[in-house]
Design an enzyme around this catalytic site. Sequence first.
Site, mmCIF file in Angstrom:
data_model
loop_
_atom_site.group_PDB
_atom_site.id
_atom_site.type_symbol
_atom_site.label_atom_id
_atom_site.label_comp_id
_atom_site.label_asym_id
_atom_site.label_seq_id
_atom_site.Cartn_x
_atom_site.Cartn_y
_atom_site.Cartn_z
ATOM 1 N N SER A 250 -1.696 -11.225 -8.216
ATOM 2 C CA SER A 250 -1.836 -10.476 -9.657
ATOM 3 C C SER A 250 -2.236 -11.090 -10.961
ATOM 4 C CB SER A 250 -0.339 -9.648 -10.007
ATOM 5 O OG SER A 250 -0.246 -8.720 -8.954
ATOM 6 N N ASP B 24 1.781 -3.683 -9.675
ATOM 7 C CA ASP B 24 1.520 -5.346 -10.080
ATOM 8 C C ASP B 24 2.042 -5.351 -11.547
ATOM 9 O OD1 ASP B 24 0.535 -5.503 -7.646
ATOM 10 O OD2 ASP B 24 -1.545 -5.640 -8.033
ATOM 11 N N ASP C 196 2.533 1.916 -2.962
ATOM 12 C CA ASP C 196 2.415 2.395 -4.340
ATOM 13 C C ASP C 196 1.682 3.538 -4.949
ATOM 14 O OD1 ASP C 196 0.172 0.880 -4.711
ATOM 15 O OD2 ASP C 196 0.675 -0.268 -6.426
ATOM 16 N N TYR D 247 0.966 -1.282 -0.035
ATOM 17 C CA TYR D 247 -0.082 0.011 0.028
ATOM 18 C C TYR D 247 0.923 1.277 0.241
ATOM 19 C CZ TYR D 247 -4.299 -2.501 0.340
ATOM 20 O OH TYR D 247 -5.484 -3.310 -0.104
ATOM 21 N N GLY E 11 -7.829 -15.080 -8.064
ATOM 22 C CA GLY E 11 -7.924 -14.120 -7.046
ATOM 23 C C GLY E 11 -7.141 -14.363 -5.660
ATOM 24 N N SER E 12 -6.037 -14.633 -6.131
ATOM 25 C CA SER E 12 -5.313 -15.122 -4.925
ATOM 26 C C SER E 12 -4.376 -13.785 -4.427
ATOM 27 C CB SER E 12 -4.448 -16.239 -5.379
ATOM 28 O OG SER E 12 -3.623 -15.814 -6.175
HETATM 29 C C1 GLA Z 1 -2.901 -4.454 -5.157
HETATM 30 C C2 GLA Z 1 -2.772 -3.275 -6.169
HETATM 31 C C3 GLA Z 1 -1.392 -2.737 -6.101
HETATM 32 C C4 GLA Z 1 -0.990 -2.377 -4.555
HETATM 33 C C5 GLA Z 1 -1.120 -3.615 -3.696
HETATM 34 C C6 GLA Z 1 -0.910 -3.209 -2.274
HETATM 35 O O1 GLA Z 1 -1.997 -5.508 -5.454
HETATM 36 O O2 GLA Z 1 -2.871 -3.668 -7.493
HETATM 37 O O3 GLA Z 1 -1.245 -1.650 -6.870
HETATM 38 O O4 GLA Z 1 -1.384 -1.070 -4.230
HETATM 39 O O5 GLA Z 1 -2.396 -3.969 -3.932
HETATM 40 O O6 GLA Z 1 0.291 -2.856 -2.025
#
Ligand code: GLA
Length: 416
Positions: A129, A194, A37, A35, A125-126
Amino acid sequence: MNHINLLNEFVDKFGEGGDIRGYFTPGRVNLIGEYTDFNGGYVFPCGLTMGTYMVARKRADRKLYMYSMNFEKKGVVQSSLDEFVNGLEKNWTMYPKGVMWAFEEKGYPLTYGYDFLVYGNIPNGSGLSSSASLEVLTGIMLKDMNGTKDIDSRNGIDNSDSNDDIHGISLQDIALIGQFAENKYVGVNCGIMDQFAVAMAKKDYAIFLDTNNLSYKYVPLKLGKYKIVIISSNKKRSLADSKYNERRSECEQALALLQTRKKVSCLCDLTVADFNEIQDVIADDILLARAKHVIYENERTKNAVTALEINDIVEFGKLMNESHRSLRDDFEVTGVELDLLVQEAQKCEGVVGSRMTGAGFGGCTVSIVRDDCIDAFIEQVGKTYEEEIGYSADFYVAGVGDGAHKIDIDGVNYVE
Ligand code: GLA
């Protein structure tokens, strides 16, 4: 699923002929920097060997025929380049279509449609990404298919319009277009981590990325006798998107208050010392806790990378543990399943650190575990999880792999 020949599957669905090409994009696991980014901070993800495959062929019209082997029941989904409906599609095709829409929005018009087949072995959904992987995968396909003027005359396609601008776009551009699609087409206000990670990943390295200006360096994952173990909680992430957007807006509110005391453009422009000096400007306890997590996590991420560079894996693990505590207590994105997995992991012999990874609210944890303790770790954590939660968790010893690339569908087209 055992061995699959993706080319055979494609031909089975769409028929033979033409210039059929293959692509791969990995999933990612974030080691630390959660959190941060969308707050202009640091992240430290790496690519996985698990990922998403695409086999595609350009069409002579503007239609799209899309098939996912992960959603067999949906069959071949038919659409076209003239049917983009932002925020309204709620199935897997919103990711590739979102990217096509985003290409056009960003000034890269597409002339022809595609037949394509997708297969992914990232658990859906894990929190590893799978969506960013599919977005970037679509992006590299579009670049490759539109990048040369001599693609395929056998389909009756006139490639003289082939778009040189698309040919010139970089993997970083594709990551940004993927993020734009996710924000504006899918409707999740994610940061860049991601898409950047899955586009730019490098085998056996993690990416230390400054999301403020996209400068980055590859750091070798020299873990010695340790391995990265990912545990999927198998908890459905149903409210994840709305909660994610809520956290983003809380960070924005906290920033607006802090900006009345210091001229900064994002939360991560503040050091921990700056924050401690001016934090009294935030009266709301929740907003204060959200900002605290982000600013401390940013500092932890820098320190963790330094620790890894000097081979201090124990310190790296400690910072992972602190990261989880902060995500649980201050940012509140964990939940009983992830907390239990981390708590049990941290008790096991040979574990230097464990934390949730990604957006949370279900999804996965990441732990650093000594080789000779992995079997006992899986046994112990798996057993307690199943007893207390009522269903099982899945364990993956992570292979750290390369970012988005083309694959030779005549050769390396077998996946497990
Ligand atoms: C998800 C979002 C990212 C990032 C993370 C938390 O994966 O896609 O952009 O914010 O949550 O770090």
